[in-house]
Design a protein around this motif. Sequence first.
Motif, PDB file in Angstrom:
ATOM      1  N   ALA A 108       0.740  -1.354  -0.026  1.00 28.21           N
ATOM      2  CA  ALA A 108       0.044  -0.013   0.019  1.00 28.21           C
ATOM      3  C   ALA A 108       0.762   1.416   0.040  1.00 28.21           C
ATOM      4  CB  ALA A 108      -0.892  -0.057   1.236  1.00 28.21           C
ATOM      5  N   GLU A 109       2.152   1.028   0.339  1.00 24.62           N
ATOM      6  CA  GLU A 109       2.919   2.323   0.442  1.00 24.62           C
ATOM      7  C   GLU A 109       4.161   2.482  -0.459  1.00 24.62           C
ATOM      8  OE1 GLU A 109       4.546   2.639   4.439  1.00 24.62           O
ATOM      9  OE2 GLU A 109       2.539   1.723   5.425  1.00 24.62           O
ATOM     10  N   LEU A 110       4.734   1.036  -0.673  1.00 21.99           N
ATOM     11  CA  LEU A 110       5.764   1.149  -1.712  1.00 21.99           C
ATOM     12  C   LEU A 110       5.787   0.316  -2.675  1.00 21.99           C
ATOM     13  CD1 LEU A 110       8.526   0.601   1.464  1.00 21.99           C
ATOM     14  CD2 LEU A 110       7.879   2.752   0.229  1.00 21.99           C
ATOM     15  N   VAL A 111       4.674   0.020  -3.313  1.00 23.62           N
ATOM     16  CA  VAL A 111       4.146  -0.824  -4.503  1.00 23.62           C
ATOM     17  C   VAL A 111       4.338  -2.238  -4.284  1.00 23.62           C
ATOM     18  CG1 VAL A 111       4.436  -1.357  -6.824  1.00 23.62           C
ATOM     19  CG2 VAL A 111       4.987   0.730  -6.103  1.00 23.62           C
ATOM     20  N   MET A 112       5.743  -2.941  -3.856  1.00 22.29           N
ATOM     21  CA  MET A 112       6.150  -4.027  -3.427  1.00 22.29           C
ATOM     22  C   MET A 112       7.273  -4.030  -2.915  1.00 22.29           C
ATOM     23  SD  MET A 112       4.420  -6.922  -3.290  1.00 22.29           S
ATOM     24  CE  MET A 112       4.526  -8.614  -2.649  1.00 22.29           C
ATOM     25  N   GLY A 113       7.738  -2.893  -2.367  1.00 22.60           N
ATOM     26  CA  GLY A 113       8.967  -2.559  -1.600  1.00 22.60           C
ATOM     27  C   GLY A 113      10.009  -3.186  -2.529  1.00 22.60           C
ATOM     28  N   ALA A 114      11.205  -3.916  -1.730  1.00 26.36           N
ATOM     29  CA  ALA A 114      12.478  -4.195  -2.375  1.00 26.36           C
ATOM     30  C   ALA A 114      12.099  -4.974  -3.597  1.00 26.36           C
ATOM     31  CB  ALA A 114      13.290  -4.874  -1.245  1.00 26.36           C
ATOM     32  N   TRP A 115      10.947  -5.595  -3.717  1.00 26.62           N
ATOM     33  CA  TRP A 115      10.703  -6.741  -4.577  1.00 26.62           C
ATOM     34  C   TRP A 115       9.996  -5.958  -5.842  1.00 26.62           C
ATOM     35  CZ3 TRP A 115       7.937 -10.933  -1.208  1.00 26.62           C
ATOM     36  CH2 TRP A 115       8.821 -11.222  -0.297  1.00 26.62           C
ATOM     37  N   THR A 116       9.927  -4.906  -5.978  1.00 28.16           N
ATOM     38  CA  THR A 116       9.022  -4.107  -6.942  1.00 28.16           C
ATOM     39  C   THR A 116       9.630  -4.512  -8.187  1.00 28.16           C
ATOM     40  OG1 THR A 116       8.567  -2.191  -5.522  1.00 28.16           O
ATOM     41  CG2 THR A 116       8.455  -1.697  -7.793  1.00 28.16           C
ATOM     42  N   GLU A 117      10.839  -4.335  -8.499  1.00 23.46           N
ATOM     43  CA  GLU A 117      11.194  -4.580  -9.796  1.00 23.46           C
ATOM     44  C   GLU A 117      11.617  -6.101 -10.545  1.00 23.46           C
ATOM     45  OE1 GLU A 117      11.697  -2.189 -12.340  1.00 23.46           O
ATOM     46  OE2 GLU A 117      11.565  -0.382 -10.682  1.00 23.46           O
ATOM     47  N   TYR A 118      11.365  -6.997  -9.588  1.00 20.63           N
ATOM     48  CA  TYR A 118      11.463  -8.433  -9.933  1.00 20.63           C
ATOM     49  C   TYR A 118      10.395  -8.961 -10.498  1.00 20.63           C
ATOM     50  CZ  TYR A 118      15.752  -8.393  -7.379  1.00 20.63           C
ATOM     51  OH  TYR A 118      16.972  -8.388  -6.779  1.00 20.63           O
ATOM     52  N   THR A 119      10.549  -9.901 -11.408  1.00 22.66           N
ATOM     53  CA  THR A 119       9.577 -10.538 -12.273  1.00 22.66           C
ATOM     54  C   THR A 119       9.800 -12.202 -12.429  1.00 22.66           C
ATOM     55  OG1 THR A 119      10.775 -10.063 -14.343  1.00 22.66           O
ATOM     56  CG2 THR A 119       9.033  -8.690 -13.525  1.00 22.66           C
ATOM     57  N   GLY A 120       9.017 -12.925 -12.824  1.00 24.65           N
ATOM     58  CA  GLY A 120       9.152 -14.199 -13.051  1.00 24.65           C
ATOM     59  C   GLY A 120       9.617 -15.188 -11.822  1.00 24.65           C
ATOM     60  N   LEU A 121      10.667 -15.769 -12.269  1.00 23.38           N
ATOM     61  CA  LEU A 121      11.042 -16.792 -11.350  1.00 23.38           C
ATOM     62  C   LEU A 121      11.905 -16.317 -10.308  1.00 23.38           C
ATOM     63  CD1 LEU A 121      10.952 -19.863 -10.848  1.00 23.38           C
ATOM     64  CD2 LEU A 121      13.352 -20.204 -12.079  1.00 23.38           C
ATOM     65  N   ARG A 122      12.714 -15.076 -10.255  1.00 24.39           N
ATOM     66  CA  ARG A 122      13.313 -14.368  -9.316  1.00 24.39           C
ATOM     67  C   ARG A 122      12.195 -14.042  -8.155  1.00 24.39           C
ATOM     68  NH1 ARG A 122      18.589 -13.797 -11.151  1.00 24.39           N
ATOM     69  NH2 ARG A 122      18.735 -14.022 -13.335  1.00 24.39           N
ATOM     70  N   PHE A 123      11.192 -13.081  -8.344  1.00 19.99           N
ATOM     71  CA  PHE A 123      10.271 -12.925  -7.641  1.00 19.99           C
ATOM     72  C   PHE A 123       9.669 -14.207  -7.062  1.00 19.99           C
ATOM     73  CE2 PHE A 123       5.885 -12.085  -6.532  1.00 19.99           C
ATOM     74  CZ  PHE A 123       5.999 -10.653  -5.849  1.00 19.99           C
ATOM     75  N   ALA A 124       9.330 -15.226  -7.719  1.00 20.64           N
ATOM     76  CA  ALA A 124       9.007 -16.410  -6.924  1.00 20.64           C
ATOM     77  C   ALA A 124      10.057 -16.991  -5.851  1.00 20.64           C
ATOM     78  CB  ALA A 124       8.754 -17.682  -8.036  1.00 20.64           C
ATOM     79  N   PHE A 125      11.170 -16.876  -6.267  1.00 19.53           N
ATOM     80  CA  PHE A 125      12.202 -17.141  -5.335  1.00 19.53           C
ATOM     81  C   PHE A 125      12.136 -16.354  -3.709  1.00 19.53           C
ATOM     82  CE2 PHE A 125      15.798 -19.037  -8.410  1.00 19.53           C
ATOM     83  CZ  PHE A 125      14.893 -19.851  -8.358  1.00 19.53           C
ATOM     84  N   PHE A 126      11.778 -15.100  -3.844  1.00 22.46           N
ATOM     85  CA  PHE A 126      11.435 -14.348  -2.731  1.00 22.46           C
ATOM     86  C   PHE A 126      10.235 -15.008  -1.955  1.00 22.46           C
ATOM     87  CE2 PHE A 126      13.967 -10.674  -4.819  1.00 22.46           C
ATOM     88  CZ  PHE A 126      14.805 -10.784  -3.690  1.00 22.46           C
ATOM     89  N   LEU A 127       8.934 -15.367  -2.666  1.00 25.31           N
ATOM     90  CA  LEU A 127       8.074 -15.703  -2.046  1.00 25.31           C
ATOM     91  C   LEU A 127       8.340 -17.337  -1.398  1.00 25.31           C
ATOM     92  CD1 LEU A 127       5.391 -15.061  -4.624  1.00 25.31           C
ATOM     93  CD2 LEU A 127       5.878 -13.785  -2.760  1.00 25.31           C
ATOM     94  N   LEU A 128       9.066 -17.979  -2.146  1.00 29.16           N
ATOM     95  CA  LEU A 128       9.528 -19.247  -1.474  1.00 29.16           C
ATOM     96  C   LEU A 128      10.256 -18.950  -0.468  1.00 29.16           C
ATOM     97  CD1 LEU A 128       9.409 -22.385  -1.859  1.00 29.16           C
ATOM     98  CD2 LEU A 128      11.511 -22.446  -3.429  1.00 29.16           C
ATOM     99  N   ALA A 129      11.152 -18.127  -0.347  1.00 34.87           N
ATOM    100  CA  ALA A 129      11.889 -17.727   0.803  1.00 34.87           C
ATOM    101  C   ALA A 129      11.316 -17.455   1.982  1.00 34.87           C
ATOM    102  CB  ALA A 129      12.873 -16.714   0.489  1.00 34.87           C
ATOM    103  N   GLU A 130      10.030 -16.820   1.889  1.00 33.29           N
ATOM    104  CA  GLU A 130       9.114 -16.327   2.941  1.00 33.29           C
ATOM    105  C   GLU A 130       8.381 -17.547   3.459  1.00 33.29           C
ATOM    106  OE1 GLU A 130       4.965 -14.061   3.629  1.00 33.29           O
ATOM    107  OE2 GLU A 130       6.275 -13.456   1.822  1.00 33.29           O
ATOM    108  N   TYR A 131       7.871 -18.571   2.775  1.00 36.00           N
ATOM    109  CA  TYR A 131       7.554 -19.725   3.100  1.00 36.00           C
ATOM    110  C   TYR A 131       8.327 -20.536   3.680  1.00 36.00           C
ATOM    111  CZ  TYR A 131       3.090 -18.039   1.035  1.00 36.00           C
ATOM    112  OH  TYR A 131       2.138 -17.296   0.573  1.00 36.00           O
ATOM    113  N   ALA A 132       9.667 -20.633   3.265  1.00 36.91           N
ATOM    114  CA  ALA A 132      10.652 -21.511   3.791  1.00 36.91           C
ATOM    115  C   ALA A 132      10.844 -21.066   5.130  1.00 36.91           C
ATOM    116  CB  ALA A 132      12.002 -21.559   2.879  1.00 36.91           C
ATOM    117  N   GLY A 133      11.131 -19.528   5.351  1.00 33.92           N
ATOM    118  CA  GLY A 133      11.485 -19.048   6.756  1.00 33.92           C
ATOM    119  C   GLY A 133      10.461 -19.325   7.738  1.00 33.92           C
ATOM    120  N   ILE A 134       9.145 -19.419   7.230  1.00 34.92           N
ATOM    121  CA  ILE A 134       7.965 -19.891   8.293  1.00 34.92           C
ATOM    122  C   ILE A 134       8.086 -21.093   8.834  1.00 34.92           C
ATOM    123  CG2 ILE A 134       5.596 -20.143   8.367  1.00 34.92           C
ATOM    124  CD1 ILE A 134       4.964 -17.901   6.614  1.00 34.92           C
ATOM    125  N   VAL A 135       8.607 -22.233   7.815  1.00 26.79           N
ATOM    126  CA  VAL A 135       8.937 -23.270   8.248  1.00 26.79           C
ATOM    127  C   VAL A 135      10.047 -23.711   9.173  1.00 26.79           C
ATOM    128  CG1 VAL A 135       9.558 -25.664   7.284  1.00 26.79           C
ATOM    129  CG2 VAL A 135       7.991 -24.255   5.912  1.00 26.79           C
TER     130      VAL A 135
END
Length: 318
Positions: A211-238
Amino acid sequence: MTVLEAALRAVAALAAFLVLPLLVGQAEHKVMAHMQGRLGPMYAGGFHGWAQLVADGVKFLQKEDITPRAADRWVFRLAPGVALVPYLLALALLPVHPGVAAVDVPGSLVLLLAATSVGALGTLMAGWSSANKYSLIGGLRAAAQLVSYELPIVLAVASVALAGGSLSLVGLADAWSPWWLLWQLPGAVVFLVAAVAELQRPPFDMPVADAELVMGAWTEYTGLRFAFFLLAEYAGIVVMSVLFAVLWLGGWHGPLPDALGWLWTLVKGFVVALVVIWVRVAWPRLREDQLQRLAWLWLVPLGLFQVVLTGVGVVAGW
């Protein structure tokens, strides 16, 4: 350990790294939806949309990988890997049963904390290298958050290490007793809150505040690199959930037979992951000053109190 055993453990750790975060992600989609009076994914794969994250992964694979012209190309491209790979190492260090860990070293607790700290640097690298003002602000917020919440995590974990007299995760789980549920409760609260902030999850998601920073540090990422950030978040939860289960909930100690201790550890970790998901639904995002105040005025003093309490308990022979 033979070469074959080492290879099998590595394959098992990689399989767990690929499967468990997807299970947590799917659980978040469904649990969060029902908490908000929605259904969540229903169609992909048939039964309750069980293949939604698989479909999302295929979608990310098909998207174009774009690197901004003004970006620091090497740092920009390495950032998703820096965010993701340390959690693979951390997951390999986690024991779900005595002798059931891909990597078993004497100081596994210290190595795990070091690995998770490195993982948070991926967001900082992404924000700094993207040549985007929103990304830069997100990266700076991530740096401030890392500095603020790493100390409460270390204090909480140090208290458990002091109580158990070991830096080995297996040794600490074996030293656990039900008395710890009361004695180490302040440290458990500190760790859980700080872990959510370390993962940049709501209500501590200021570095990626859409709501403030578009997507923050991930704003310019697309495709598989963006998916890696999402996977890192869920892996961190685990990683954080299973670590909490091992240190504060006794890991494999429970009513199930010894042969099923690994299952009991995973069940405890999944319950903790559900708490992390619930926090996202139940709490609004904090302001940056509120985040810093929570860390330095509440969590750090409470963590220090837990260390002092544990020291007194160890000396007194509690």
